[in-house]
Design a protein around this motif. Structure first.
Motif, PDB file in Angstrom:
ATOM      1  N   SER A 115      -8.830  -0.435  -1.822  1.00 21.84           N
ATOM      2  CA  SER A 115      -7.279   0.164  -1.700  1.00 21.84           C
ATOM      3  C   SER A 115      -6.857   0.989  -2.664  1.00 21.84           C
ATOM      4  N   ARG A 116      -7.350   0.566  -3.889  1.00 17.63           N
ATOM      5  CA  ARG A 116      -6.956   1.204  -5.015  1.00 17.63           C
ATOM      6  C   ARG A 116      -7.429   2.734  -4.923  1.00 17.63           C
ATOM      7  N   ASP A 117      -8.768   2.850  -4.656  1.00 12.44           N
ATOM      8  CA  ASP A 117      -9.354   4.209  -4.477  1.00 12.44           C
ATOM      9  C   ASP A 117      -8.550   5.223  -3.424  1.00 12.44           C
ATOM     10  N   ARG A 118      -8.285   4.378  -2.410  1.00 12.16           N
ATOM     11  CA  ARG A 118      -7.572   4.933  -1.098  1.00 12.16           C
ATOM     12  C   ARG A 118      -6.164   5.708  -1.697  1.00 12.16           C
ATOM     13  N   ILE A 137       1.474  -3.527  -8.893  1.00 15.46           N
ATOM     14  CA  ILE A 137       1.178  -3.349  -7.621  1.00 15.46           C
ATOM     15  C   ILE A 137      -0.415  -3.173  -7.468  1.00 15.46           C
ATOM     16  N   LEU A 138      -0.952  -2.063  -8.253  1.00 14.86           N
ATOM     17  CA  LEU A 138      -2.390  -1.921  -8.209  1.00 14.86           C
ATOM     18  C   LEU A 138      -3.325  -3.235  -8.450  1.00 14.86           C
ATOM     19  N   GLN A 139      -2.797  -4.164  -9.440  1.00 14.28           N
ATOM     20  CA  GLN A 139      -3.502  -5.352  -9.577  1.00 14.28           C
ATOM     21  C   GLN A 139      -3.526  -6.250  -8.437  1.00 14.28           C
ATOM     22  N   ARG A 140      -2.756  -6.086  -7.637  1.00 10.22           N
ATOM     23  CA  ARG A 140      -2.928  -7.019  -6.348  1.00 10.22           C
ATOM     24  C   ARG A 140      -3.659  -6.461  -5.372  1.00 10.22           C
ATOM     25  N   LEU A 141      -4.175  -5.119  -5.348  1.00  9.99           N
ATOM     26  CA  LEU A 141      -4.713  -4.645  -4.242  1.00  9.99           C
ATOM     27  C   LEU A 141      -6.435  -4.512  -4.670  1.00  9.99           C
ATOM     28  N   PHE A 177       0.813  -1.238  -0.080  1.00  7.54           N
ATOM     29  CA  PHE A 177       0.073   0.017  -0.054  1.00  7.54           C
ATOM     30  C   PHE A 177       1.058   1.392   0.159  1.00  7.54           C
ATOM     31  N   LYS A 178       1.767   1.365   0.907  1.00  4.86           N
ATOM     32  CA  LYS A 178       2.880   2.406   1.001  1.00  4.86           C
ATOM     33  C   LYS A 178       3.583   2.657  -0.393  1.00  4.86           C
ATOM     34  N   ALA A 179       4.082   1.382  -0.838  1.00  3.49           N
ATOM     35  CA  ALA A 179       4.814   1.418  -1.904  1.00  3.49           C
ATOM     36  C   ALA A 179       3.963   2.086  -3.183  1.00  3.49           C
ATOM     37  N   VAL A 180       2.893   1.905  -3.319  1.00  2.00           N
ATOM     38  CA  VAL A 180       2.110   2.179  -4.680  1.00  2.00           C
ATOM     39  C   VAL A 180       1.696   3.566  -4.375  1.00  2.00           C
ATOM     40  N   VAL A 181       1.462   4.118  -3.117  1.00  2.00           N
ATOM     41  CA  VAL A 181       1.314   5.408  -2.874  1.00  2.00           C
ATOM     42  C   VAL A 181       2.897   6.494  -3.371  1.00  2.00           C
TER      43      VAL A 181
END
Length: 354
Positions: free
Chosen positions: A336-339, A328-332, A304-308
């Motif tokens: 979580s993607r919206d966040r 990474i987004l494909q794994r969330l 999560f932090k990584a993708v931010v």
């Protein structure tokens, strides 16, 4: 994804060799101006002549005499030279010392008003339209009253308009009065001259860096790193100045300090400190640092932090970050993607000095 080794000159360094043509612009420069009184431990490398020493400049203290001390004994020309690089706050304080000082510093106080109007005309602030001619006129009038700040800004207008001889003349005048920004700009001018005089540029960068000017500290470190103006590169000395500039709040230097610690170049290898400085640079808006810090978080499993951070890097123009971010987004989850997007939309860089 493999991290590239620290690039050197032969394979395209990621370290920028020069600042942008706006030699003295940006928030970091304003902070650097406020740091002019900062004292640093003297670093005297072999390539600087021992005879070149920077003397600290401050308001002279009163000398005790039988009548309790006579501030009026200080010659006006000496006082105005000492106060030539003062800003509004320092001038206001010095003017309160005694009436003779207040009278002597009146031209410099007037210069501050002219400097303010010059910046308004240059940048179109305070309800006025941009007008470089009026800006230059205000800066020159402030320079004529002895303000090195106005000299530097007038020199910058000349430099940006192609009148480099007049710009360098003003930089020399400001430098002679001890202005760190004038010395730094003079160093950049020598480095960008045709042909370049890197040796002279390094000398002026060193003088400005010794006065605590963080942009000069960073540029001096780059020259030492790349061996510009020197017989060879000096990585240990370069790392010292990178660290000085980073501690002073210069974001590019924070990123380079992280690389120094990461690869053990000029500093003892320490991955903990490398991560610390990389995160500091990332949190202050350095795109490459955001990309690399995002990769580090990804490798640790903090998706999560990584993708931010990778999203921030992508928005800042780091195209390589986009691919990793999408993986990474494909794994969330969708939530979580919206966040992630919400956090990125509301993200604000930390101040450089924090």
């Amino acid at each position: 994804m493999k991290r590239r080794p620290w690039p050197f000159r032969s394979n395209g360094s990621r370290l920028s060799a020069l600042p942008s043509p706006n030699i003295n612009g940006g928030k970091e420069d304003e902070r650097a101006r406020r740091q002019r009184s900062t004292k640093f431990t003297t670093l005297t490398p072999s390539w600087i002549s021992p005879s070149r020493q920077i003397q600290s400049r401050s308001i002279p203290s009163s000398s005790t005499s039988k009548d309790g001390g006579d501030f009026t004994a200080l010659p006006y020309d000496v006082l105005t030279k000492i106060a030539a690089s003062f800003g509004v706050g320092d001038l206001r304080t010095a003017s309160l010392v005694c009436k003779p000082w207040c009278d002597a510093l009146r031209p410099l106080r007037e210069a501050m008003m002219l400097l303010r109007w010059g910046k308004r005309f240059k940048h179109g602030r305070g309800g006025v339209r941009p007008n470089l001619d009026k800006a230059l006129d205000s800066f020159l009038k402030g320079a004529a009253r002895g303000s090195t700040l106005a000299m530097v800004d007038a020199g910058l207008v000349y430099w940006e308009s192609g009148n480099k001889d007049k710009a360098m003349a003003l930089y020399h005048k400001a430098s002679a009065l001890g202005d760190p920004a004038g010395k730094f700009n003079l160093g950049v001018a020598y480095l960008q001259a045709e042909p370049a005089n890197a040796k002279e540029a390094v000398r002026w960068f060193h003088e400005s860096a010794m006065a605590g000017y963080v942009r000069a500290q960073y540029q001096l470190a780059l020259c030492l790193h790349q061996g510009r103006g020197l017989d060879r590169n000096d990585m240990q000395e370069a790392a010292k100045w990178y660290l000085k500039a980073a501690e002073g709040g210069y974001v590019r230097a924070m990123y380079n300090v992280s690389l120094c610690y990461s690869f053990g170049e000029g500093l003892r290898q320490c991955h903990r400190l490398a991560r610390k400085w990389m995160k500091r640079a990332a949190d202050r808006g350095h795109a490459k640092a955001q990309f690399e810090h995002g990769l580090a978080l990804f490798s640790e499993g903090d998706l999560f932090k990584a993708v931010v951070y990778l999203e921030l890097a992508t928005r800042a123009g780091e195209t390589a970050a986009a691919h990793v971010k999408n993986v990474i987004l494909q794994r969330l989850s969708e939530k979580s993607r919206d966040r992630v997007l919400v956090l990125a939309d509301n993200w604000q860089a930390l101040p450089s000095g924090s």
